[in-house]
Write a protein that holds these residues in place. Structure first.
Motif, mmCIF file in Angstrom:
data_model
loop_
_atom_site.group_PDB
_atom_site.id
_atom_site.type_symbol
_atom_site.label_atom_id
_atom_site.label_comp_id
_atom_site.label_asym_id
_atom_site.label_seq_id
_atom_site.Cartn_x
_atom_site.Cartn_y
_atom_site.Cartn_z
ATOM 1 N N PHE A 17 -82.817 36.546 -91.026
ATOM 2 C CA PHE A 17 -82.168 37.796 -90.635
ATOM 3 C C PHE A 17 -81.576 37.689 -89.233
ATOM 4 N N LEU A 18 -82.293 37.048 -88.314
ATOM 5 C CA LEU A 18 -81.784 36.887 -86.953
ATOM 6 C C LEU A 18 -80.638 35.876 -86.902
ATOM 7 N N LEU A 19 -80.609 34.932 -87.828
ATOM 8 C CA LEU A 19 -79.436 34.063 -87.940
ATOM 9 C C LEU A 19 -78.192 34.902 -88.219
ATOM 10 N N ASP A 20 -78.323 35.837 -89.155
ATOM 11 C CA ASP A 20 -77.204 36.728 -89.477
ATOM 12 C C ASP A 20 -76.847 37.619 -88.293
ATOM 13 N N MET A 21 -77.858 38.145 -87.565
ATOM 14 C CA MET A 21 -77.587 38.997 -86.423
ATOM 15 C C MET A 21 -76.891 38.226 -85.311
ATOM 16 N N GLY A 22 -77.235 36.959 -85.145
ATOM 17 C CA GLY A 22 -76.546 36.124 -84.165
ATOM 18 C C GLY A 22 -75.079 35.950 -84.504
ATOM 19 N N PHE A 24 -83.123 30.396 -84.368
ATOM 20 C CA PHE A 24 -82.231 30.790 -85.459
ATOM 21 C C PHE A 24 -81.191 31.797 -84.966
ATOM 22 N N PHE A 25 -81.608 32.714 -84.097
ATOM 23 C CA PHE A 25 -80.646 33.653 -83.515
ATOM 24 C C PHE A 25 -79.601 32.904 -82.684
ATOM 25 N N ALA A 26 -80.055 31.937 -81.880
ATOM 26 C CA ALA A 26 -79.130 31.138 -81.068
ATOM 27 C C ALA A 26 -78.170 30.350 -81.956
ATOM 28 N N GLY A 59 -73.576 43.456 -79.044
ATOM 29 C CA GLY A 59 -73.018 42.212 -78.519
ATOM 30 C C GLY A 59 -73.710 41.698 -77.271
ATOM 31 N N ILE A 60 -74.221 42.606 -76.426
ATOM 32 C CA ILE A 60 -74.814 42.171 -75.150
ATOM 33 C C ILE A 60 -76.305 42.519 -75.063
ATOM 34 N N THR A 61 -76.652 43.787 -75.238
ATOM 35 C CA THR A 61 -78.043 44.207 -75.037
ATOM 36 C C THR A 61 -78.984 43.554 -76.039
ATOM 37 N N PHE A 62 -78.604 43.496 -77.295
ATOM 38 C CA PHE A 62 -79.484 42.905 -78.299
ATOM 39 C C PHE A 62 -79.798 41.441 -78.003
ATOM 40 N N PRO A 63 -78.800 40.571 -77.778
ATOM 41 C CA PRO A 63 -79.147 39.185 -77.429
ATOM 42 C C PRO A 63 -79.957 39.077 -76.141
ATOM 43 N N PHE A 64 -79.622 39.886 -75.134
ATOM 44 C CA PHE A 64 -80.361 39.839 -73.872
ATOM 45 C C PHE A 64 -81.831 40.194 -74.084
ATOM 46 N N ASN A 65 -82.087 41.234 -74.863
ATOM 47 C CA ASN A 65 -83.467 41.617 -75.126
ATOM 48 C C ASN A 65 -84.222 40.531 -75.886
ATOM 49 N N ILE A 66 -83.599 39.984 -76.913
ATOM 50 C CA ILE A 66 -84.275 38.999 -77.754
ATOM 51 C C ILE A 66 -84.604 37.726 -76.971
ATOM 52 N N VAL A 67 -83.663 37.248 -76.195
ATOM 53 C CA VAL A 67 -83.825 35.950 -75.528
ATOM 54 C C VAL A 67 -84.586 36.060 -74.216
ATOM 55 N N VAL A 68 -84.386 37.138 -73.464
ATOM 56 C CA VAL A 68 -84.925 37.210 -72.104
ATOM 57 C C VAL A 68 -85.871 38.387 -71.894
#
Length: 317
Positions: A207-212, A13-15, A295-304
């Motif tokens: 919620f993560l859809l919105d954060m994405g 959903f984040f993706a 923009g960068i750290t949050f997606p990096f943490n969530i995905v990897v």
């Protein structure tokens, strides 16, 4: 765990939100609904953490983890500030503002990691929600001290700033729900458990859809990031996460709790700290600190990075 992370509905959903944001889709989560989901998630995680502490009592592990978390929140902005000044080339006030973000914590990263670690067989102690609340403020103080050092302005924080730091919505709701959970206990929580436990993961997905969507649009619109700052937005959570896991393991915390401490040190605030920086350091560029943290750290943490931290915790364990 990386494979299970990438295929979990929470991450997908984040993706989806990231893809929709980059594709300039008109998909939008209404702001009032997004705020409602945030309130629900904070109340749920606070309640469940309080119930866990009610069951286990005030333990040595809670005190140790809380003290370690506060110390890390105070200290982690210092090397981050040095790197942002020397490698990132930021001026003092911007480096201090960004460094405060990387010493504080992200509630959504915490919530997501808590669920992912449970799914990987590494459940963390319920008291970690208290550690989350303790780690939110110290980094702000360090960031302000770094910004004001050598300045003629000795008023590091105004009355309005301290009110914002100590009584912002996330701190009040998290701590308040945690206390309610401690008082109510398992028996008192049972009647409301279907609401705060049954729908938890579904709300987290939305919620993560919105954060994405927000993260993608922030990256698409910003012009403040350089390549070096982008690399630091990945390097800082990697290093901080390793430090947190190592300290948690050395202090004797169980694998899941040590991993979650690592996630907290790896995360970067994009709610409480930006609000505090707007009050205390209005001259700092929000385009830099929001783009790096959200923009960068949050997606990096969530995905990897959550999966990497869990793997390191297993190795250390």
């Amino acid at each position: 765990m990386i494979l299970s992370t990438l295929t979990s509905p929470i991450i997908l959903f984040f993706a989806l939100g990231m893809l929709a944001g980059f594709a300039r889709s008109d998909l939008v989560i209404p702001e009032a609904f997004a705020k409602g989901m945030a309130i629900y998630l904070m109340a749920a995680i606070g309640l469940k953490g309080g119930v866990e502490v009610s069951n286990s009592g005030l333990t040595d592990a809670l005190l140790i983890a809380g003290a370690a978390g506060m110390a890390l929140s105070f200290l982690l902005p210092l090397p981050a500030f040095a790197a942002l000044r020397s490698i990132g080339g930021l001026k003092r006030v911007d480096a201090a503002a960004v460094a405060a973000h990387y010493g504080s914590v992200s509630l959504v990263t915490f919530i997501t990691a808590n669920e992912m670690l449970k799914g990987a067989g590494l459940p963390a102690a319920g008291f970690m929600v208290a550690v989350l609340a303790l780690m939110e403020t110290p980094a702000i103080i360090t960031g302000l001290l770094l910004a004001r050092r050598g300045s003629s302005d000795t008023g590091v924080a105004s009355k309005g700033l301290w009110h914002e730091v100590l009584l912002n919505a996330s701190v009040v709701l998290l701590v308040g729900a945690f206390v309610i959970g401690v008082i109510a206990g398992e028996k008192g929580f049972a009647p409301i458990k279907p609401v705060f436990d049954g729908g938890y993961k579904g709300v987290l997905c939305l919620f993560l859809l919105d954060m994405g969507l927000i993260a993608a649009r922030r990256l698409r619109e910003t012009r403040a990031l350089t390549l070096r700052l982008s690399l630091l937005a990945i390097g800082l959570p990697l290093i901080n996460g390793l430090i947190g896991v190592a300290i948690g393991s050395a202090l004797g915390l169980d694998l899941g709790t040590a991993a979650l401490l690592g996630v907290l040190t790896a995360s970067a605030s994009y709610i409480a700290v930006p609000a505090a920086m707007r009050l205390a350091l209005p001259e700092a560029d929000p385009g830099i600190y929001l783009s790096m943290s959200l923009g960068i750290t949050f997606p990096f943490n969530i995905v990897v990075n959550i999966a990497l931290i869990a793997a390191v915790a297993r190795m250390m364990g």
